[in-house]
Scaffold this active site. Structure first.
Site, PDB file in Angstrom:
ATOM      1  N   ASP A  22       0.841  -1.200   0.000  1.00  0.00           N
ATOM      2  CA  ASP A  22       0.000   0.000   0.000  1.00  0.00           C
ATOM      3  C   ASP A  22       0.875   1.248   0.000  1.00  0.00           C
ATOM      4  O   ASP A  22       0.399   2.340  -0.286  1.00  0.00           O
ATOM      5  CB  ASP A  22      -0.871  -0.013   1.272  1.00  0.00           C
ATOM      6  CG  ASP A  22      -1.845   1.157   1.339  1.00  0.00           C
ATOM      7  OD1 ASP A  22      -2.412   1.525   0.286  1.00  0.00           O
ATOM      8  OD2 ASP A  22      -2.055   1.704   2.444  1.00  0.00           O
TER       9      ASP A  22
ATOM     10  N   GLU B 153       6.331   8.205  -3.099  1.00  0.00           N
ATOM     11  CA  GLU B 153       4.926   8.165  -3.521  1.00  0.00           C
ATOM     12  C   GLU B 153       4.580   9.438  -4.275  1.00  0.00           C
ATOM     13  O   GLU B 153       4.874  10.528  -3.778  1.00  0.00           O
ATOM     14  CB  GLU B 153       4.016   7.998  -2.305  1.00  0.00           C
ATOM     15  CG  GLU B 153       4.221   6.653  -1.627  1.00  0.00           C
ATOM     16  CD  GLU B 153       3.289   6.396  -0.443  1.00  0.00           C
ATOM     17  OE1 GLU B 153       2.428   7.245  -0.160  1.00  0.00           O
ATOM     18  OE2 GLU B 153       3.431   5.340   0.179  1.00  0.00           O
TER      19      GLU B 153
ATOM     20  N   HIS C 293      -1.643   3.790  -1.519  1.00  0.00           N
ATOM     21  CA  HIS C 293      -1.729   4.305  -0.137  1.00  0.00           C
ATOM     22  C   HIS C 293      -3.191   4.527   0.276  1.00  0.00           C
ATOM     23  O   HIS C 293      -3.613   5.656   0.567  1.00  0.00           O
ATOM     24  CB  HIS C 293      -0.915   5.592   0.002  1.00  0.00           C
ATOM     25  CG  HIS C 293      -0.507   5.887   1.421  1.00  0.00           C
ATOM     26  ND1 HIS C 293       0.680   6.473   1.750  1.00  0.00           N
ATOM     27  CD2 HIS C 293      -1.127   5.656   2.606  1.00  0.00           C
ATOM     28  CE1 HIS C 293       0.767   6.610   3.072  1.00  0.00           C
ATOM     29  NE2 HIS C 293      -0.335   6.106   3.614  1.00  0.00           N
TER      30      HIS C 293
HETATM   31  N1  LIG Z   1      -1.373   2.788   4.976  1.00  0.00           N
HETATM   32  C1  LIG Z   1      -1.959   3.757   5.663  1.00  0.00           C
HETATM   33  O1  LIG Z   1      -2.799   4.486   5.148  1.00  0.00           O
HETATM   34  C2  LIG Z   1      -1.602   3.961   7.087  1.00  0.00           C
HETATM   35  C3  LIG Z   1      -0.376   3.601   7.552  1.00  0.00           C
HETATM   36  N2  LIG Z   1      -0.068   3.762   8.867  1.00  0.00           N
HETATM   37  C4  LIG Z   1       1.265   3.364   9.297  1.00  0.00           C
HETATM   38  O2  LIG Z   1       1.141   2.304  10.206  1.00  0.00           O
HETATM   39  C5  LIG Z   1       2.061   2.520  11.264  1.00  0.00           C
HETATM   40  C6  LIG Z   1       1.523   1.844  12.508  1.00  0.00           C
HETATM   41  O3  LIG Z   1       0.361   2.508  12.926  1.00  0.00           O
HETATM   42  P1  LIG Z   1      -0.206   2.276  14.403  1.00  0.00           P
HETATM   43  O4  LIG Z   1      -0.362   0.845  14.671  1.00  0.00           O
HETATM   44  O5  LIG Z   1      -1.383   3.157  14.543  1.00  0.00           O
HETATM   45  O6  LIG Z   1       1.016   2.840  15.282  1.00  0.00           O
HETATM   46  P2  LIG Z   1       1.341   2.491  16.786  1.00  0.00           P
HETATM   47  O7  LIG Z   1       2.272   3.545  17.244  1.00  0.00           O
HETATM   48  O8  LIG Z   1       0.087   2.250  17.537  1.00  0.00           O
HETATM   49  O9  LIG Z   1       2.124   1.097  16.672  1.00  0.00           O
HETATM   50  C7  LIG Z   1       3.405   0.971  16.120  1.00  0.00           C
HETATM   51  C8  LIG Z   1       4.111  -0.151  16.830  1.00  0.00           C
HETATM   52  O10 LIG Z   1       5.357  -0.387  16.189  1.00  0.00           O
HETATM   53  C9  LIG Z   1       6.261  -0.758  17.208  1.00  0.00           C
HETATM   54  N3  LIG Z   1       7.638  -0.651  16.769  1.00  0.00           N
HETATM   55  C10 LIG Z   1       8.439   0.439  16.711  1.00  0.00           C
HETATM   56  N4  LIG Z   1       9.660   0.106  16.261  1.00  0.00           N
HETATM   57  C11 LIG Z   1       9.639  -1.213  16.025  1.00  0.00           C
HETATM   58  C12 LIG Z   1      10.588  -2.140  15.546  1.00  0.00           C
HETATM   59  N5  LIG Z   1      11.846  -1.759  15.225  1.00  0.00           N
HETATM   60  N6  LIG Z   1      10.233  -3.435  15.411  1.00  0.00           N
HETATM   61  C13 LIG Z   1       8.979  -3.826  15.729  1.00  0.00           C
HETATM   62  N7  LIG Z   1       8.029  -2.999  16.203  1.00  0.00           N
HETATM   63  C14 LIG Z   1       8.351  -1.710  16.340  1.00  0.00           C
HETATM   64  C15 LIG Z   1       5.917   0.143  18.384  1.00  0.00           C
HETATM   65  O11 LIG Z   1       6.388  -0.406  19.608  1.00  0.00           O
HETATM   66  C16 LIG Z   1       4.397   0.160  18.319  1.00  0.00           C
HETATM   67  O12 LIG Z   1       3.820  -0.842  19.149  1.00  0.00           O
HETATM   68  C17 LIG Z   1       2.141   4.061  11.377  1.00  0.00           C
HETATM   69  O13 LIG Z   1       3.377   4.464  11.928  1.00  0.00           O
HETATM   70  C18 LIG Z   1       1.999   4.517   9.970  1.00  0.00           C
HETATM   71  O14 LIG Z   1       3.267   4.676   9.379  1.00  0.00           O
HETATM   72  C19 LIG Z   1      -0.963   4.245   9.780  1.00  0.00           C
HETATM   73  C20 LIG Z   1      -2.198   4.627   9.356  1.00  0.00           C
HETATM   74  C21 LIG Z   1      -2.611   4.592   7.976  1.00  0.00           C
HETATM   75  O1  LIG Z   2      -3.434  10.404   5.684  1.00  0.00           O
HETATM   76  C1  LIG Z   2      -3.103   9.769   4.708  1.00  0.00           C
HETATM   77  O2  LIG Z   2      -3.045  10.308   3.635  1.00  0.00           O
HETATM   78  C2  LIG Z   2      -2.739   8.320   4.821  1.00  0.00           C
HETATM   79  C3  LIG Z   2      -2.850   7.758   6.196  1.00  0.00           C
HETATM   80  C4  LIG Z   2      -1.554   7.407   6.801  1.00  0.00           C
HETATM   81  O3  LIG Z   2      -0.662   6.924   6.160  1.00  0.00           O
HETATM   82  C5  LIG Z   2      -1.369   7.639   8.241  1.00  0.00           C
HETATM   83  O4  LIG Z   2      -2.349   8.023   8.903  1.00  0.00           O
HETATM   84  O5  LIG Z   2      -0.254   7.445   8.729  1.00  0.00           O
END
Ligand SMILES: NC(=O)C1=CN([C@@H]2O[C@H](COP(=O)(O)OP(=O)(O)OC[C@H]3O[C@@H](n4cnc5c(N)ncnc54)[C@H](O)[C@@H]3O)[C@@H](O)[C@H]2O)C=CC1
Ligand SMILES: O=C(O)CCC(=O)C(=O)O
Length: 311
Positions: free
Chosen positions: A253, A258, A276
């Site tokens: 994704d 990007e 994304h």
């Molecule tokens: N594709 C999309 O549209 C979206 C992507 N994301 C991405 O997903 C990621 C995760 O989101 P959440 O779960 O909400 O964040 P979160 O902060 O709740 O969880 C992230 C986890 O990764 C862990 N972590 C950090 N470094 C690490 C490592 N080296 N090895 C293993 N685990 C590690 C942390 O301890 C934490 O538990 C975000 O940082 C963002 O980049 C988030 C929302 C939307």
């Molecule tokens: O807000 C966006 O455009 C994508 C969501 C995302 O990647 C995030 O919330 O980290």
């Protein structure tokens, strides 16, 4: 008292912007148009972005009145938080707004990759009926490896446990795991998982975390899913693994750059690529937009509060 000026530089839901317009002077700028963004910033008290605007030192230094940057979403990798801190600018995000949407997309990508759905759909669209070419495998009884067990990782675990997958987790910072989830080191997780899915932030420490060495540890029958951030996976190494039979498939994704332009990954039969879309649901966008506006208004409140009376 002057009305606070808020720049909105990525798409936000209309009703969230309307709520802001009721109390602020809202100015929309395309965050990818650097010149327009820099020109608008000196007047701004607040800036609201998604992932399309790069809020780097230059942007922050132009915004001499700025009090708050709000990221409607989770990842703060597009915001220079250290410079913001040094300049006294508060950075807020909306950590809970889109976890369910990302988890649901992840489940879709896992199924799409192991059942070869996009290739099969393209083939049928081209008038073919090649049932024998698109056999996949069941998820039931297979091992799911989750790297990063925060908000999204936990939602993914619940959903794919319902497919009867055995769930392994690697997260050095997670304190509680829950029943039926087993913690392990990264290499052990990679070695035994049939599907590896990434749910950790991109930081200097996690950039390139999944490189040639890590991909070589994975089973040749395994699939890698990344709905976290591009750059956590070394895309050249991934391309090699997918074209040499070292890895069965990948679903992506997110990309290091990007849009990914002419990335050779996009041409591979065993890659499912989407633009994304993790947070791109009506529900997630509404939650993220409203929460970002709520947090900006909370930060700006002292600007619009009545002046304290002295006795
Ligand atoms: N594709 C999309 O549209 C979206 C992507 N994301 C991405 O997903 C990621 C995760 O989101 P959440 O779960 O909400 O964040 P979160 O902060 O709740 O969880 C992230 C986890 O990764 C862990 N972590 C950090 N470094 C690490 C490592 N080296 N090895 C293993 N685990 C590690 C942390 O301890 C934490 O538990 C975000 O940082 C963002 O980049 C988030 C929302 C939307
Ligand atoms: O807000 C966006 O455009 C994508 C969501 C995302 O990647 C995030 O919330 O980290």
């Amino acid at each position: 008292m002057p009305t606070p000026i808020v720049i909105v530089s990525d798409a936000l839901p209309g009703d969230a912007v309307a709520a802001l317009e009721a109390v602020c002077d809202v100015r929309r700028v395309d965050g990818r148009d650097r010149e327009a963004l820099l020109a608008a910033l000196p007047a701004a008290d607040a800036l609201i972005v998604r992932s399309g605007t790069r809020v780097d030192a230059e942007v922050l230094e132009h915004a001499t009145r700025l009090r708050v940057v709000a990221r409607a979403g989770v990842g703060l990798d597009n915001v220079d938080t250290a410079t913001a801190r040094a300049l006294g600018v508060t950075v807020v995000n909306t950590p809970d707004a889109n976890s369910v949407s990302v988890a649901e997309l992840t489940v879709g990508l896992v199924v799409a990759s192991v059942r070869r759905l996009t290739r099969a759909a393209r083939s049928v669209g081209a008038g073919e009926w090649r049932r024998a070419d698109f056999a996949g495998s069941e998820l039931s009884g297979r091992v799911l490896g989750i790297v990063g067990f925060g908000r999204v990782g936990r939602q993914v675990a619940r959903r794919l446990a319902a497919f009867d997958m055995r769930v392994l987790v690697h997260d050095p910072y997670a304190d509680t795991l829950g029943d039926d989830v087993h913690a392990t080191g990264l290499d052990d997780l990679l070695a035994v998982s049939d599907v590896v899915t990434l749910h950790l932030p991109r930081t200097p420490a996690t950039a390139g975390l999944i490189g040639a060495r890590e991909l070589a540890i994975m089973k040749p029958t395994a699939h890698l899913v990344n709905t976290a951030r591009g750059g956590i996976v070394d895309e050249d190494a991934l391309h090699r693994a997918l074209t040499t039979g070292a890895l069965a498939g990948a679903a992506l994704d997110v990309f290091a750059t990007e849009p990914p332009g002419a990335s050779p990954l996009l041409a591979l039969e065993n890659v499912v690529a989407v633009p994304h879309l993790g947070a791109s649901t009506a529900e997630a966008q509404s939650r993220a937009g409203h929460e970002a506006v709520r947090r900006v208004l909370a930060e700006l409140a002292p600007l619009s509060a009545p002046a304290p009376t002295t006795v």
